[in-house]
Design a protein around this motif. Structure first.
Motif, PDB file in Angstrom:
ATOM      1  N   PRO A 295      16.410  85.944 -18.441  1.00 54.53           N
ATOM      2  CA  PRO A 295      17.405  84.877 -18.570  1.00 54.53           C
ATOM      3  C   PRO A 295      18.159  84.977 -19.905  1.00 54.53           C
ATOM      4  N   PRO A 296      19.469  84.859 -19.868  1.00 53.61           N
ATOM      5  CA  PRO A 296      20.261  85.005 -21.100  1.00 53.61           C
ATOM      6  C   PRO A 296      20.222  83.785 -22.018  1.00 53.61           C
ATOM      7  N   GLY A 297      19.932  82.607 -21.498  1.00 53.76           N
ATOM      8  CA  GLY A 297      19.997  81.374 -22.283  1.00 53.76           C
ATOM      9  C   GLY A 297      19.180  81.389 -23.564  1.00 53.76           C
ATOM     10  N   PRO A 298      17.887  81.782 -23.506  1.00 53.36           N
ATOM     11  CA  PRO A 298      17.115  81.804 -24.749  1.00 53.36           C
ATOM     12  C   PRO A 298      17.690  82.764 -25.789  1.00 53.36           C
TER      13      PRO A 298
ATOM     14  N   VAL B 144      10.072  77.121 -12.935  1.00 53.26           N
ATOM     15  CA  VAL B 144      11.297  76.579 -12.344  1.00 53.26           C
ATOM     16  C   VAL B 144      12.019  77.719 -11.618  1.00 53.26           C
ATOM     17  N   PRO B 145      12.312  77.537 -10.328  1.00 46.94           N
ATOM     18  CA  PRO B 145      12.964  78.613  -9.582  1.00 46.94           C
ATOM     19  C   PRO B 145      14.424  78.805 -10.014  1.00 46.94           C
ATOM     20  N   GLY B 146      14.910  80.002  -9.801  1.00 44.87           N
ATOM     21  CA  GLY B 146      16.323  80.285 -10.034  1.00 44.87           C
ATOM     22  C   GLY B 146      16.642  80.993 -11.332  1.00 44.87           C
ATOM     23  N   PHE B 147      15.652  81.197 -12.198  1.00 43.41           N
ATOM     24  CA  PHE B 147      15.918  81.921 -13.434  1.00 43.41           C
ATOM     25  C   PHE B 147      15.945  83.417 -13.140  1.00 43.41           C
ATOM     26  N   PRO B 148      16.891  84.145 -13.736  1.00 40.53           N
ATOM     27  CA  PRO B 148      16.888  85.601 -13.552  1.00 40.53           C
ATOM     28  C   PRO B 148      15.676  86.231 -14.244  1.00 40.53           C
ATOM     29  N   ASP B 149      15.418  87.502 -13.935  1.00 39.86           N
ATOM     30  CA  ASP B 149      14.271  88.192 -14.537  1.00 39.86           C
ATOM     31  C   ASP B 149      14.347  88.159 -16.060  1.00 39.86           C
TER      32      ASP B 149
END
Length: 122
Positions: free
Chosen positions: A34-37, A27-32
């Protein structure tokens, strides 16, 4: 350990699984990084490990999933991924994420209510 507390942590981990599925499926748009997980995963671990000792930790089990949900809704790409079930990875990951954070927040409210009701009564 009460069931709503365990359910809160479980659904936080479901949200983590949804994010990981989205990342792995491209999925495009995730940073290198990602903080969510990390936000959801660390919160789940804290709820399981420390909520019995520090009740205020339970509020994190509400705040973290709401933070991720509001951020995702403001970003706006949820709807496009949910509208295309044929693109299975992004669809499944988004469905797990949204379902997980909504359920986690609801279970978190129940866990907080039970924890503080017990203190007031006893």
């Amino acid at each position: 350990m009460n069931r709503s507390l365990v359910a809160n942590a479980f659904f936080l981990f479901v949200g983590v699984a949804g994010l990981i599925i989205q990342i792995v499926s491209g999925v495009p748009g995730f940073p290198d990084i990602p903080p969510g997980p990390f936000i959801l995963g660390v919160t789940g671990i804290l709820v399981l490990a420390l909520a019995a000792r520090f009740r205020w930790i339970l509020f994190l089990g509400i705040a973290a999933p709401l933070f991720i949900l509001v951020g995702g809704l403001l970003e706006g790409s949820f709807w496009g991924r949910l509208a295309d079930p044929g693109d299975f990875g992004p669809f499944l990951g988004t469905a797990l994420l949204i379902g997980g954070v909504i359920a986690a927040a609801a279970c978190g409210v129940v866990a907080v209510t039970r924890a503080y009701r017990r203190v007031a009564a006893g």
